[in-house]
Design an enzyme around this catalytic site. Structure first.
Site, PDB file in Angstrom:
ATOM      1  N   ASP A  60       9.601   1.785  30.631  1.00 45.99           N
ATOM      2  CA  ASP A  60       8.661   1.575  32.001  1.00 45.99           C
ATOM      3  C   ASP A  60       9.779   0.908  33.246  1.00 45.99           C
ATOM      4  O   ASP A  60      10.129  -0.036  32.911  1.00 45.99           O
ATOM      5  CB  ASP A  60       7.612   0.776  31.588  1.00 45.99           C
ATOM      6  N   ASN A  87      15.217   9.506  40.567  1.00 47.93           N
ATOM      7  CA  ASN A  87      14.187  10.163  40.996  1.00 47.93           C
ATOM      8  C   ASN A  87      12.810   9.443  40.798  1.00 47.93           C
ATOM      9  O   ASN A  87      11.861   9.783  41.509  1.00 47.93           O
ATOM     10  CB  ASN A  87      14.123  11.325  40.362  1.00 47.93           C
ATOM     11  N   TYR A 152       4.606   2.410  50.705  1.00 49.24           N
ATOM     12  CA  TYR A 152       5.484   3.662  50.081  1.00 49.24           C
ATOM     13  C   TYR A 152       6.716   4.050  51.185  1.00 49.24           C
ATOM     14  O   TYR A 152       7.767   4.271  50.923  1.00 49.24           O
ATOM     15  CB  TYR A 152       4.420   4.891  49.867  1.00 49.24           C
ATOM     16  N   LYS A 156      10.599   3.790  51.162  1.00 49.63           N
ATOM     17  CA  LYS A 156      11.578   5.104  51.377  1.00 49.63           C
ATOM     18  C   LYS A 156      12.628   4.840  52.264  1.00 49.63           C
ATOM     19  O   LYS A 156      13.825   5.407  52.698  1.00 49.63           O
ATOM     20  CB  LYS A 156      10.756   6.440  51.640  1.00 49.63           C
ATOM     21  N   THR A 187       4.307  19.231  43.514  1.00 47.76           N
ATOM     22  CA  THR A 187       4.341  18.403  42.154  1.00 47.76           C
ATOM     23  C   THR A 187       3.173  17.708  41.905  1.00 47.76           C
ATOM     24  O   THR A 187       2.921  16.892  40.677  1.00 47.76           O
ATOM     25  CB  THR A 187       5.298  17.107  42.512  1.00 47.76           C
TER      26      THR A 187
END
Length: 269
Positions: A60, A87, A152, A156, A187
């Site tokens: 994890d 990833n 998020y 990034k 995905t």
């Protein structure tokens, strides 16, 4: 002599495709994710199809000591990581004030802290050997402030700048670093969000195409790559506009996550 690649988030999506394409190149694999059953199934497929060594590490990556645990396990199995593919990641969507703080904390642990920790764990060995590579999976969201994906997109931005800084630092040392910045990828990300009305990018790509683009860019030591001409043009254009304007325009694009009654407050990549 075969190389060894470590891929995080290897149980689905882009991670699975990295594992398959690297195995097809003849690389041995270390597959890391929480879903051990899925990893074991993939590892068996890679061994059977390509004759490579494929090891599974269940971890994890929200845990504070995740990177050190993975590094210790790799060493215990007598393996040397030549290519690190960071990833693993996920996103939260919705009004920041309504997203559980612990969920955003977990997001940053996976998207930023474990990424940096694993890079710290394996880059020194690459530098000492004079060869190696790191791929950090970012997003087109890293080129612009993205309302309702605040944490998020912020994570990034970090991935992009961190990767390019390392790419510059390590030039001439035999170690390549690539920030892979895809737009929408097939995905299931937006299935989990519950709507595609906030799709960040103009072209939805397949994982196969994204990984092929990434490996070509890595071979050429490009520093960063945005798969898809439309996504590339859009991201570069947006990055040249006043950032306050981009943030205001972005709110109109991404507010679909609020308008759709089935949209979930969190989403996994």
């Amino acid at each position: 002599m075969s190389k060894t690649a470590l891929v995080t988030g290897a149980s689905s999506g882009i991670g699975v495709e990295f594992a398959r394409q690297l195995a097809a190149r003849g690389d041995d694999l270390v597959l890391v994710a929480r879903s051990v059953d899925k990893l074991e199934k993939l590892a068996a497929e890679l061994r059977s199809s390509y004759g490579v060594r494929a090891e599974v590490i269940g971890q994890d990556l929200t845990a504070p000591d995740a990177a050190s645990r993975v590094a210790e396990e790799v060493a215990a199995r007598g393996m040397t990581v030549d290519l690190l593919v960071n990833n693993a990641g996920f996103g939260t969507a919705g009004r920041f004030a309504e997203i559980p703080a612990e969920r955003d904390r977990d997001q940053l642990m996976v998207n930023v802290v474990s990424l940096v920790g694993l890079t710290h764990a394996f880059i020194p060995g690459m530098v000492a050997r004079g060869e190696g590579a790191v791929v950090n999976v970012g997003s087109t969201a890293g080129f612009q402030p993205t309302p309702y994906f605040a944490t998020y997109s912020g994570s990034k931005v970090f991935v992009l700048n961190f990767s390019l800084a390392l790419w510059s630092e390590l030039r001439g040392k035999g170690v390549k670093v690539l920030a892979l910045c895809p737009g929408p990828v097939q995905t299931g990300f937006f299935d989990v969000v519950g709507t595609d009305k906030a799709m960040i990018g103009v072209q939805e790509k397949t994982p196969e195409a994204v990984v092929r683009t990434a490996l070509r860019a890595l071979d050429r030591d490009r520093g960063y790559v945005i798969p898809g001409l439309g996504n590339s043009v859009s991201s570069r254009f947006m990055s040249k506009l006043p950032r306050r304007l981009v943030a205001l325009v972005g709110r109109k694009v991404t507010r679909g996550v609020l308008a759709d009654p089935v949209a979930a407050p969190v989403a996994a990549r």
